[in-house]
Design an enzyme around this catalytic site. Structure first.
Site, PDB file in Angstrom:
ATOM      1  N   ASP A  31       0.762  -1.126   0.205  1.00  9.97           N
ATOM      2  CA  ASP A  31      -0.011  -0.035  -0.092  1.00  9.97           C
ATOM      3  C   ASP A  31       1.064   1.258  -0.100  1.00  9.97           C
ATOM      4  OD1 ASP A  31      -2.275   1.474   0.205  1.00  9.97           O
ATOM      5  OD2 ASP A  31      -2.297   1.326   2.431  1.00  9.97           O
ATOM      6  N   ASP A  33      -0.147   5.046   1.129  1.00  5.16           N
ATOM      7  CA  ASP A  33      -0.424   5.903   2.053  1.00  5.16           C
ATOM      8  C   ASP A  33      -0.442   5.168   3.453  1.00  5.16           C
ATOM      9  OD1 ASP A  33      -1.185   8.738   0.899  1.00  5.16           O
ATOM     10  OD2 ASP A  33      -2.437   7.265   0.035  1.00  5.16           O
ATOM     11  N   ASP A 215      -1.809  -0.621   5.646  1.00  2.00           N
ATOM     12  CA  ASP A 215      -2.348  -0.128   6.943  1.00  2.00           C
ATOM     13  C   ASP A 215      -3.798   0.005   7.204  1.00  2.00           C
ATOM     14  OD1 ASP A 215      -2.221   1.974   5.157  1.00  2.00           O
ATOM     15  OD2 ASP A 215      -2.774   3.195   7.131  1.00  2.00           O
TER      16      ASP A 215
END
Length: 278
Positions: A31, A33, A215
């Site tokens: 991922d 961000d 996240d």
């Protein structure tokens, strides 16, 4: 929920994978961000940590051993502009609805084709979600090729929660897929998610193993879609089905640097050894 294991055990597992010819190519799917780039209130300020940039460039230099992919909720154009990833990296954007490969001269994109019904619903989504954001400070709308997202990270909590509730209601009525992440509600007219997109990419590449880190709650779809021999990594706090956890993007960047060294020389630290399950 699975328990997660210590960062040192994850480092050992990654070193073992880097040295195992039977598991090549390793597909490293990350991922953006909150994973490679620390979270920012203004998404335009997001940048991959310098240590991770260097590590990804080194990993890309050994495509026989490692293949790179970013799997993000961002639209492809934004992801490519901000991510600083090397040529050959596959970008999966809009939670799986968009895909492209980074080349020396830009993006080689897969074309999204919407039906007339999907195009009509996308237009309706844009109008209704703009109404959700209108008059609410810190709430803004992003339109993508097959989805519309309402962002609330810059709003006060009460305003953001109210906007998210309204956006979810619009999504249930008009969307094919509704994703509720950290301070964002995204409604797609395509039934796509990170897990399905990642499995398809793994199969196309013939990857021996997938290492996936993320996240957000939307990354849980990717974790669930992978097999028991794959390596799933939750970055930061929160409930997860991932096998491992690291504290944040800085810790992940250090692990990527270590993996890059292992991929370059094929060695395994004899004292680390492969990790077991939690």
């Amino acid at each position: 929920m699975h328990d997660t294991t210590h960062e040192d055990e994850l480092r050992g597992a990654l070193r073992a994978l880097a040295a195992d010819p039977a598991r090549r190519p390793l597909l490293l799917a990350l991922d953006f961000d909150g994973t490679l780039a620390p979270l920012q209130d203004d998404p335009e300020d997001s940048r991959v940590l310098p240590e991770a940039v260097t590590a990804l460039a080194a990993l890309a230099a050994r495509p026989d051993r490692v293949r790179l992919a970013l799997v993000s909720g961002r639209a492809l154009g934004d992801l490519h502009r901000l991510a600083e990833v090397p040529p050959g990296t596959v970008l999966i954007g809009s939670h799986g609805a968009e895909r492209a490969r980074v080349t020396e001269h830009g993006l080689d994109r897969d074309v999204i084709r919407l039906t007339d019904d999907q195009a009509d619903r996308l237009a309706a989504l844009g109008g209704e979600l703009q109404s959700v954001a209108r008059g609410r400070d810190g709430v803004w709308v992003e339109t993508k090729p097959a989805a519309v997202a309402v962002h609330t990270r810059m709003a006060d909590p009460a305003t953001g929660d109210e906007a998210e509730r309204e956006a979810l209601a619009v999504g249930e009525r008009l969307g094919s897929k509704v994703l509720h992440g950290k301070k964002v509600v995204e409604v797609s007219v395509l039934d796509a998610d990170k897990g399905a997109a990642l499995v398809a990419l793994r199969d196309e590449l013939g990857a021996g193993v997938v290492v996936c880190a993320g996240d957000d709650v939307t990354d849980e779809n990717a974790f669930r879609a992978l097999g028991p021999d794959d390596v799933t990594v939750k970055v930061g706090d929160g409930a997860t089905v991932a096998r491992y956890r690291v504290a944040g993007p800085e810790a992940l960047a250090g692990l990527l640097a270590d993996l890059a060294r292992g991929a370059a020389d094929g060695s395994v630290d004899a004292e680390a050894g492969p990790a077991g399950r939690a």
